[in-house]
Motif scaffolding. Structure first.
Motif, PDB file in Angstrom:
ATOM      1  N   ARG A 179       0.842  -1.190   0.000  1.00 50.65           N
ATOM      2  CA  ARG A 179       0.000   0.000   0.000  1.00 50.65           C
ATOM      3  C   ARG A 179       0.876   1.239   0.000  1.00 50.65           C
ATOM      4  O   ARG A 179       1.773   1.377   0.829  1.00 50.65           O
ATOM      5  CB  ARG A 179      -0.901   0.002   1.221  1.00 50.65           C
ATOM      6  N   ALA A 180       0.630   2.128  -0.923  1.00 45.40           N
ATOM      7  CA  ALA A 180       1.357   3.392  -1.039  1.00 45.40           C
ATOM      8  C   ALA A 180       2.871   3.183  -1.011  1.00 45.40           C
ATOM      9  O   ALA A 180       3.547   3.630  -0.093  1.00 45.40           O
ATOM     10  CB  ALA A 180       0.916   4.367   0.045  1.00 45.40           C
ATOM     11  N   PRO A 181       3.420   2.498  -2.008  1.00 45.13           N
ATOM     12  CA  PRO A 181       4.856   2.209  -1.980  1.00 45.13           C
ATOM     13  C   PRO A 181       5.728   3.447  -2.119  1.00 45.13           C
ATOM     14  O   PRO A 181       6.923   3.388  -1.866  1.00 45.13           O
ATOM     15  CB  PRO A 181       5.044   1.263  -3.168  1.00 45.13           C
ATOM     16  N   VAL A 182       5.132   4.579  -2.473  1.00 47.54           N
ATOM     17  CA  VAL A 182       5.909   5.805  -2.600  1.00 47.54           C
ATOM     18  C   VAL A 182       6.520   6.212  -1.260  1.00 47.54           C
ATOM     19  O   VAL A 182       7.520   6.910  -1.199  1.00 47.54           O
ATOM     20  CB  VAL A 182       5.033   6.941  -3.182  1.00 47.54           C
ATOM     21  N   ARG A 183       5.942   5.719  -0.154  1.00 43.85           N
ATOM     22  CA  ARG A 183       6.447   6.061   1.182  1.00 43.85           C
ATOM     23  C   ARG A 183       7.873   5.588   1.405  1.00 43.85           C
ATOM     24  O   ARG A 183       8.568   6.102   2.268  1.00 43.85           O
ATOM     25  CB  ARG A 183       5.575   5.421   2.265  1.00 43.85           C
ATOM     26  N   TYR A 184       8.322   4.609   0.655  1.00 49.85           N
ATOM     27  CA  TYR A 184       9.652   4.048   0.880  1.00 49.85           C
ATOM     28  C   TYR A 184      10.660   4.445  -0.201  1.00 49.85           C
ATOM     29  O   TYR A 184      11.741   3.892  -0.256  1.00 49.85           O
ATOM     30  CB  TYR A 184       9.562   2.529   0.994  1.00 49.85           C
ATOM     31  N   THR A 185      10.297   5.396  -1.039  1.00 51.82           N
ATOM     32  CA  THR A 185      11.264   5.893  -2.020  1.00 51.82           C
ATOM     33  C   THR A 185      12.167   6.911  -1.341  1.00 51.82           C
ATOM     34  O   THR A 185      11.762   7.608  -0.402  1.00 51.82           O
ATOM     35  CB  THR A 185      10.557   6.538  -3.225  1.00 51.82           C
ATOM     36  N   LEU A 186      13.369   7.018  -1.831  1.00 50.66           N
ATOM     37  CA  LEU A 186      14.347   7.919  -1.223  1.00 50.66           C
ATOM     38  C   LEU A 186      13.899   9.376  -1.359  1.00 50.66           C
ATOM     39  O   LEU A 186      14.104  10.182  -0.452  1.00 50.66           O
ATOM     40  CB  LEU A 186      15.713   7.708  -1.877  1.00 50.66           C
ATOM     41  N   ARG A 187      13.276   9.709  -2.462  1.00 47.46           N
ATOM     42  CA  ARG A 187      12.811  11.085  -2.663  1.00 47.46           C
ATOM     43  C   ARG A 187      11.760  11.465  -1.617  1.00 47.46           C
ATOM     44  O   ARG A 187      11.787  12.561  -1.071  1.00 47.46           O
ATOM     45  CB  ARG A 187      12.226  11.246  -4.059  1.00 47.46           C
TER      46      ARG A 187
END
Length: 173
Positions: free
Chosen positions: A7-15
């Motif tokens: 769920r919401a994998p953007v939470r674990y991007t470095l940016r």
């Protein structure tokens, strides 16, 4: 991409992690968040943990973060300081934006403090730095380096013309 699952994998991007602006004060040692899943009063605390806790953890590697689910009757945030004191904040029925603002105002460093720290980090006098605004204007001032050609004429072996052409291009007069 295999790591972009859940769920919401953007939470674990470095940016996303680097975009977080929450840097806790130096005296915070433990950050404990308590909430209940599936209850309306805990919805804001759940969303705060879902969206902002990864950024907090990334920006504050020396702080221990604890999340307790379904262990308390009401959601709350408890912060432990290095001197042994604790501060309890009730999060009952508060939206995640209000919780974020509260954490930012009470437990985090101000923007001016962060700017001051970054300037101090950049200004550190590194002996390897030289030039305008540093401790040394020229590299020739460092012991063991070749003297500056402004003051001393270099030997012919160190001149490019002698080395490249293998002969004396400049006649000594």
């Amino acid at each position: 991409m295999p790591f972009m699952k859940g769920r919401a994998p953007v939470r674990y991007t470095l940016r996303f992690l680097e975009a977080g602006r929450l840097v806790l004060k130096d005296n915070v040692s433990i950050f404990a968040l308590n909430y209940n899943t599936g209850q309306r009063p805990s919805k804001g605390a759940y969303h705060f943990a879902f969206w902002h806790l990864p950024q907090l953890q990334y920006k504050n590697p020396g702080v221990q973060f604890l999340v307790f689910k379904n262990m308390t009757p009401s959601p709350h945030l408890k912060v432990y300081f290095e001197n042994g004191k604790t501060l309890l904040s009730q999060l009952d029925s508060q939206p995640k934006d209000d919780i974020l603002q509260h954490v930012k105002d009470v437990f985090c460093k101000s923007e001016s403090q962060l700017l001051e720290e970054t300037l101090a980090r950049e200004k550190k006098s590194n002996p390897a730095n030289f030039g305008h605004g540093c401790l040394r204007e020229c590299m020739c001032e460092i012991p063991g380096q070749v003297p500056c050609t402004l003051w001393v004429v270099p030997p012919k072996e160190l001149r490019g013309k002698h080395y490249l052409y293998g002969k004396d291009v400049e006649e000594e007069s």
